[in-house]
Design an enzyme around this catalytic site. Sequence first.
Site, PDB file in Angstrom:
ATOM      1  N   GLU A   1      44.513  34.625  50.432  1.00  0.00           N
ATOM      2  CA  GLU A   1      43.277  34.702  51.218  1.00  0.00           C
ATOM      3  C   GLU A   1      42.576  36.049  50.993  1.00  0.00           C
ATOM      4  O   GLU A   1      41.358  36.109  50.833  1.00  0.00           O
ATOM      5  CB  GLU A   1      43.567  34.529  52.716  1.00  0.00           C
ATOM      6  CG  GLU A   1      43.791  33.094  53.168  1.00  0.00           C
ATOM      7  CD  GLU A   1      42.491  32.299  53.312  1.00  0.00           C
ATOM      8  OE1 GLU A   1      41.412  32.818  52.970  1.00  0.00           O
ATOM      9  OE2 GLU A   1      42.557  31.151  53.775  1.00  0.00           O
TER      10      GLU A   1
ATOM     11  N   LYS B   1      44.946  39.587  60.798  1.00  0.00           N
ATOM     12  CA  LYS B   1      44.797  39.366  62.237  1.00  0.00           C
ATOM     13  C   LYS B   1      45.670  38.220  62.685  1.00  0.00           C
ATOM     14  O   LYS B   1      45.640  37.176  62.038  1.00  0.00           O
ATOM     15  CB  LYS B   1      43.324  39.041  62.515  1.00  0.00           C
ATOM     16  CG  LYS B   1      43.004  38.711  63.958  1.00  0.00           C
ATOM     17  CD  LYS B   1      41.608  38.193  64.079  1.00  0.00           C
ATOM     18  CE  LYS B   1      41.424  37.708  65.512  1.00  0.00           C
ATOM     19  NZ  LYS B   1      40.198  37.040  65.724  1.00  0.00           N
TER      20      LYS B   1
ATOM     21  N   LYS C   1      43.470  35.412  58.683  1.00  0.00           N
ATOM     22  CA  LYS C   1      43.375  35.203  60.124  1.00  0.00           C
ATOM     23  C   LYS C   1      44.224  33.990  60.475  1.00  0.00           C
ATOM     24  O   LYS C   1      43.969  32.885  59.995  1.00  0.00           O
ATOM     25  CB  LYS C   1      41.918  34.971  60.521  1.00  0.00           C
ATOM     26  CG  LYS C   1      41.764  34.675  62.013  1.00  0.00           C
ATOM     27  CD  LYS C   1      40.320  34.591  62.431  1.00  0.00           C
ATOM     28  CE  LYS C   1      40.227  34.258  63.916  1.00  0.00           C
ATOM     29  NZ  LYS C   1      38.850  34.188  64.381  1.00  0.00           N
TER      30      LYS C   1
ATOM     31  N   ARG D   1      42.502  25.211  66.097  1.00  0.00           N
ATOM     32  CA  ARG D   1      41.858  25.781  64.917  1.00  0.00           C
ATOM     33  C   ARG D   1      42.748  25.728  63.672  1.00  0.00           C
ATOM     34  O   ARG D   1      42.527  26.446  62.700  1.00  0.00           O
ATOM     35  CB  ARG D   1      41.458  27.236  65.196  1.00  0.00           C
ATOM     36  CG  ARG D   1      40.561  27.446  66.427  1.00  0.00           C
ATOM     37  CD  ARG D   1      39.648  28.637  66.225  1.00  0.00           C
ATOM     38  NE  ARG D   1      39.095  29.228  67.432  1.00  0.00           N
ATOM     39  CZ  ARG D   1      38.154  28.682  68.198  1.00  0.00           C
ATOM     40  NH1 ARG D   1      37.696  27.472  67.921  1.00  0.00           N
ATOM     41  NH2 ARG D   1      37.694  29.329  69.262  1.00  0.00           N
TER      42      ARG D   1
END
Length: 320
Positions: free
Chosen positions: A229, A244, A191, A213
């Site tokens: 990941e 994403k 993400k 973030r």
Amino acid sequence: MVRMRRLRVNEAMRSMVRETSLNKSDLVYPVFIIEGENIKNPVDSMPGIFQYSIDRFEEELERILDAGIGAILVFGIPAHKDEVGSEAYHDQGVTQRAIRFIKEKAPGLLVIADVCLCEYTSHGHCGLIHGQEILNDETLGLLGKMSVSLAKAGADIIAPSDMMDGRVEFIRNAMDDNGLKNTAVMAYSAKFASGYYSPFRDAAGSAPSFGDRKTYQMDPANGREAVRECETDICEGADIIMVKPALAYLDVVKEVSRRTDYPIAVYNVSGEYSMVKAAVQNGWLDEKRIVMENLTAMKRAGAKIIITYHALDAAGWIGA
Ligand code: PBG
Ligand code: ZN
């Protein structure tokens, strides 16, 4: 001469050699359920998308079932936010009640529950904070509690989107310890810290009140790290991994699909939806063609599951 055009002469020929086809069962429709009564709020930046209170959600549920959509992704918007996101793991929280309502009305519809604190925290970050720092390990317990609570409410799949390290393993263990061995985990694995989430933050009321973030979501420049990941989440027990956003990251989808046989989901995010809608509203693009082209590209890249705000329209275009 090699005549590539021989296989393009008519639709029967083209469809016989077509490599990728979209099915309704590939699609997941995200929904926003807000605390309160008699609410149907349009999300201005996402034409066609609404926030519903539970009592008004039934009309949307009917549309979803009529369209032949098999899975939804549920986001709850609480009335009350605090520093530690208490509503996220409260058994009577809006999301828990929404899931129970949906499962009662439509037991066969797969319910995927987004797990993250940002809709529930006063500061809008996805984890606990200390000053300006977003805490990792201290957040895991709350994500575990939230997952157990949502799974007990009836969620079939738990989808952590917070990007804390170690959360998939923590959540898997928490669910196993609570007799929820058959609840699957769809991890938001790769993400990225993307500008494409802005419309969502209006829809879910989850914009961070300070900073950004980037200390937990991925750097958009990193494709190799995205593979790590995904591998990490698989090792930790994820059943499905996710990339994403979708469109700007199809190279990542392709690379991950070469490296693993786990099912891959992509999230065709809010900003990607809003761009298409804006162009369509201006008469600049043909909606059906563009949406079907985009969704087909996601599948061609290697995604099996496509989370998209276009799901209802796309299901209609795919037809019976
Ligand atoms: C919550 C969450 C976000 C999205 C899904 N879950 C927002 C974010 O991380 O800021 C984005 C979805 C979209 O843009 O459609 N962590
Ligand atoms: Zn979040």
